[in-house]
Design a protein around this motif. Structure first.
Motif, short mmCIF file in Angstrom:
data_model
loop_
_atom_site.label_atom_id
_atom_site.label_comp_id
_atom_site.label_asym_id
_atom_site.label_seq_id
_atom_site.Cartn_x
_atom_site.Cartn_y
_atom_site.Cartn_z
N ILE A 247 0.88 -1.17 0.00
CA ILE A 247 0.00 0.00 0.00
C ILE A 247 0.91 1.22 0.00
CG2 ILE A 247 -1.98 1.08 1.14
CD1 ILE A 247 -2.01 -1.56 2.93
N ALA A 248 0.77 2.08 -1.00
CA ALA A 248 1.72 3.18 -1.08
C ALA A 248 1.09 4.41 -1.73
CB ALA A 248 2.96 2.76 -1.88
N SER A 249 1.64 5.58 -1.39
CA SER A 249 1.18 6.83 -1.98
C SER A 249 1.70 6.95 -3.41
CB SER A 249 1.63 8.02 -1.12
OG SER A 249 3.03 7.98 -0.89
N ASP A 250 1.16 7.93 -4.14
CA ASP A 250 1.39 7.98 -5.59
C ASP A 250 2.84 8.17 -5.98
OD1 ASP A 250 1.18 10.61 -4.48
OD2 ASP A 250 0.95 11.43 -6.50
N SER A 251 3.67 8.72 -5.10
CA SER A 251 5.07 8.94 -5.44
C SER A 251 5.80 7.63 -5.70
CB SER A 251 5.78 9.73 -4.34
OG SER A 251 5.59 9.10 -3.09
N ILE A 252 5.35 6.55 -5.06
CA ILE A 252 5.93 5.23 -5.33
C ILE A 252 5.53 4.78 -6.74
CG2 ILE A 252 5.82 2.77 -4.74
CD1 ILE A 252 7.42 4.26 -2.70
N TRP A 253 4.25 4.95 -7.07
CA TRP A 253 3.74 4.42 -8.34
C TRP A 253 4.10 5.30 -9.53
CZ3 TRP A 253 3.16 -0.10 -6.73
CH2 TRP A 253 2.64 -0.37 -5.45
N ASP A 254 4.52 6.54 -9.27
CA ASP A 254 5.04 7.36 -10.35
C ASP A 254 6.43 6.87 -10.77
OD1 ASP A 254 2.83 8.99 -10.49
OD2 ASP A 254 3.65 10.52 -9.15
N ALA A 255 7.09 6.14 -9.87
CA ALA A 255 8.44 5.65 -10.15
C ALA A 255 8.48 4.17 -10.51
CB ALA A 255 9.34 5.89 -8.93
N LEU A 256 7.56 3.38 -9.94
CA LEU A 256 7.60 1.92 -10.12
C LEU A 256 6.27 1.40 -10.62
CD1 LEU A 256 9.27 0.90 -6.71
CD2 LEU A 256 10.43 1.28 -8.90
N SER A 258 3.53 -1.84 -10.72
CA SER A 258 3.11 -2.78 -9.68
C SER A 258 4.06 -3.98 -9.64
CB SER A 258 1.68 -3.26 -9.95
OG SER A 258 0.78 -2.18 -9.88
N ASP A 259 4.43 -4.51 -10.82
CA ASP A 259 5.33 -5.66 -10.87
C ASP A 259 6.71 -5.32 -10.32
OD1 ASP A 259 3.57 -7.56 -11.92
OD2 ASP A 259 3.91 -6.90 -13.97
N GLN A 260 7.22 -4.15 -10.65
CA GLN A 260 8.53 -3.75 -10.14
C GLN A 260 8.55 -3.64 -8.63
OE1 GLN A 260 8.94 -0.14 -12.44
NE2 GLN A 260 10.40 -1.07 -13.88
N ALA A 261 7.48 -3.05 -8.07
CA ALA A 261 7.42 -2.91 -6.61
C ALA A 261 7.38 -4.27 -5.93
CB ALA A 261 6.18 -2.09 -6.22
N ALA A 262 6.57 -5.19 -6.48
CA ALA A 262 6.46 -6.53 -5.89
C ALA A 262 7.78 -7.28 -5.99
CB ALA A 262 5.34 -7.30 -6.59
N GLN A 263 8.41 -7.23 -7.16
CA GLN A 263 9.64 -7.98 -7.36
C GLN A 263 10.80 -7.44 -6.55
OE1 GLN A 263 10.16 -7.82 -11.61
NE2 GLN A 263 8.34 -9.08 -12.01
N GLU A 280 13.92 1.79 -3.81
CA GLU A 280 13.89 1.55 -5.25
C GLU A 280 13.20 2.71 -5.98
OE1 GLU A 280 14.90 -0.84 -8.55
OE2 GLU A 280 15.47 -0.96 -6.43
N ALA A 281 12.13 3.24 -5.39
CA ALA A 281 11.43 4.37 -6.00
C ALA A 281 12.30 5.62 -6.02
CB ALA A 281 10.12 4.64 -5.26
N LEU A 282 13.02 5.88 -4.92
CA LEU A 282 13.87 7.06 -4.84
C LEU A 282 15.06 6.95 -5.78
CD1 LEU A 282 14.00 7.78 -0.99
CD2 LEU A 282 12.53 8.81 -2.72
N ARG A 283 15.53 5.72 -5.98
CA ARG A 283 16.69 5.52 -6.85
C ARG A 283 16.40 5.96 -8.28
NH1 ARG A 283 18.73 1.56 -10.07
NH2 ARG A 283 16.90 0.23 -9.76
N SER A 284 15.14 5.74 -8.71
CA SER A 284 14.82 6.07 -10.10
C SER A 284 14.23 7.48 -10.26
CB SER A 284 13.83 5.05 -10.67
OG SER A 284 12.61 5.10 -9.96
#
Length: 429
Positions: A247-256, A258-263, A280-284
């Motif tokens: 469960i994450a705010s939009d800043s995670i999903w702007d970067a990753l 769904s599959d990338q976050a899970a993996q 991982e989200a901050l890295r990209s």
């Protein structure tokens, strides 16, 4: 002893020691039970993200068998007051909309409608304070192996199961990405367009007045009522193998994706997994907005961590027979729930129309002779309330005397959300 008697004795199952039987029962009970382990990571840029973690709620006080868990993210905008208000009041408002004395299965069946009522009631109460901020909400209820997710806005909840299938459990209420919501907003009296800078249109699609790029939220008093708090609701049941929620705010999903976050975090304990998803989200993308991530593992009793998804061996023979899956087929697979019996879909509805979301089984209370408002739960005289279907705008096929019934305040809220205004009186010569 005759041969028949000897044969009969041989057919009898061998006796099992009592200790072994008790051990079997305990093992079976542990398989049926589940435990919830969770982790959270939050980094602030504006300080408008809030989250709620309540792993030990109970439908019946002091009864462990009625326990359930709640996890939620509130991503505020234009201030923090809406996010704080929703965090403090939404759960209470949802639970007040569930009739008392329901058993486990009935309680789960009533939950989707109660979530709709709770979201709308929270929005009405917040707007009465005159604050102008707003918030997205992703609200997750876990009861046994059943997961119910209600969402407004663009935060997201995904489910990663042992089969390796990643499923989206939330709606997407960004105007840029949802044509149905754009049509609803304009039909209700709003305008949709981009910012105009020096004669050029820039940025994402927004609704006007207000300039919000979302079509649903709690709050946003300065924007039209066509920005609605009616949530998308999805309810699924996991197998006893369990699964992981991110469960994450939009800043995670702007970067990753769904599959990338899970993996990025498979095979890791929930607390470490949440940190890794954020990393991982901050890295990209870097820290451009408040970034909040909750990871929740629903696992069999006494399992320390959700086991990693087994990797399939890729051989030349597999390649020859099956080839490489197209991007289209992969997207279709990730949008569906697991087809290997890991997950059963129980309910899904995303309509913004309250008449479609509140049901019709709100009969008169025979003891008091009163109707109860389906949203605010206030008792009222039958003459004071109106059915969702009543008034000059109900469709010809509907029955205006059927429930659910709304008080005058909640009826006005419903009409405003749907862009319904009293018609102007005709001017006669």
């Amino acid at each position: 002893m005759s041969k028949a008697e000897i044969s009969k004795m041989k057919q009898k199952p061998p006796l099992v020691p009592l200790g072994a039987l008790i051990g079997r029962e305990l093992r079976n009970e542990k398989v049926e039970k589940r435990t919830v382990k969770y982790g959270q990571t939050a980094l602030a840029k504006k300080g408008e993200d809030y989250f709620l973690i309540k792993p030990d709620c109970q439908r019946v006080v002091d009864n462990q068998s009625t326990s359930f868990s709640v996890f939620a993210i509130f991503d505020g905008h234009n201030g923090i007051s809406a996010a704080i208000f929703a965090k403090e009041n939404l759960l209470k408002n949802v639970l007040s909309a569930i009739p008392e004395g329901l058993g486990g299965e009935e309680w789960l069946q009533a939950l989707p409608r109660a979530l709709v009522a709770g979201f709308v009631k929270t929005d009405i109460e917040f707007r009465q304070g005159g604050e102008k901020s707003g918030t997205t909400v992703t609200f997750v209820v876990i009861d046994g192996w059943t997961v119910t997710v209600a969402s407004v806005g663009d935060s997201r909840c995904i489910l990663d199961t042992q089969g390796g299938v990643v499923s989206l459990l939330t709606g997407n209420h960004r105007l840029e990405e949802n044509a149905e919501e754009r049509e609803r907003v304009t039909a209700s009296g709003g305008e949709v367009g981009r910012l105009n800078v020096g004669g050029n249109e820039v940025g994402p699609l927004r609704c006007w007045p207000g300039g919000l790029c979302l079509s649903r939220s709690i709050g946003d008093t300065d924007v039209g009522e066509f920005i609605v708090p009616v949530p998308h609701v999805k309810q699924v049941k996991l197998s006893s193998a369990g699964g992981r929620l991110i469960i994450a705010s939009d800043s995670i999903w702007d970067a990753l994706s769904s599959d990338q976050a899970a993996q990025s975090c498979r095979g890791l304990p929930a607390d470490l997994a949440a940190k890794l998803v954020v990393k991982e989200a901050l890295r990209s993308r870097g820290l451009k907005d408040d970034t909040t991530c909750l990871v929740v593992d629903i696992i069999p009793y006494d399992h320390p961590v959700l086991p990693p998804t087994p990797k399939k061996k890729h051989t030349l023979l597999n390649s020859l027979f099956f080839g490489k899956r197209s991007e289209n087929s992969m997207n279709k697979g990730s949008s569906k729930l697991s087809a290997v019996g890991a997950v059963e879909e129980l309910f899904e509805e995303g309509s913004a129309m309250l008449a479609e979301r509140l049901g019709k089984d709100f009969p008169l209370n025979s003891n008091s002779g009163l109707f109860k408002c389906a949203i605010c739960q206030v008792d009222q005289q039958p003459s004071d309330g109106l059915s969702v279907n009543s008034g000059p705008f109900f469709s010809p096929g509907s029955k205006p005397w059927e429930g659910p019934f709304l008080c005058a305040t909640c009826r006005k809220k419903k009409d405003a959300m749907e862009g319904k205004r009293p018609s102007k009186p005709a001017i006669t010569a």
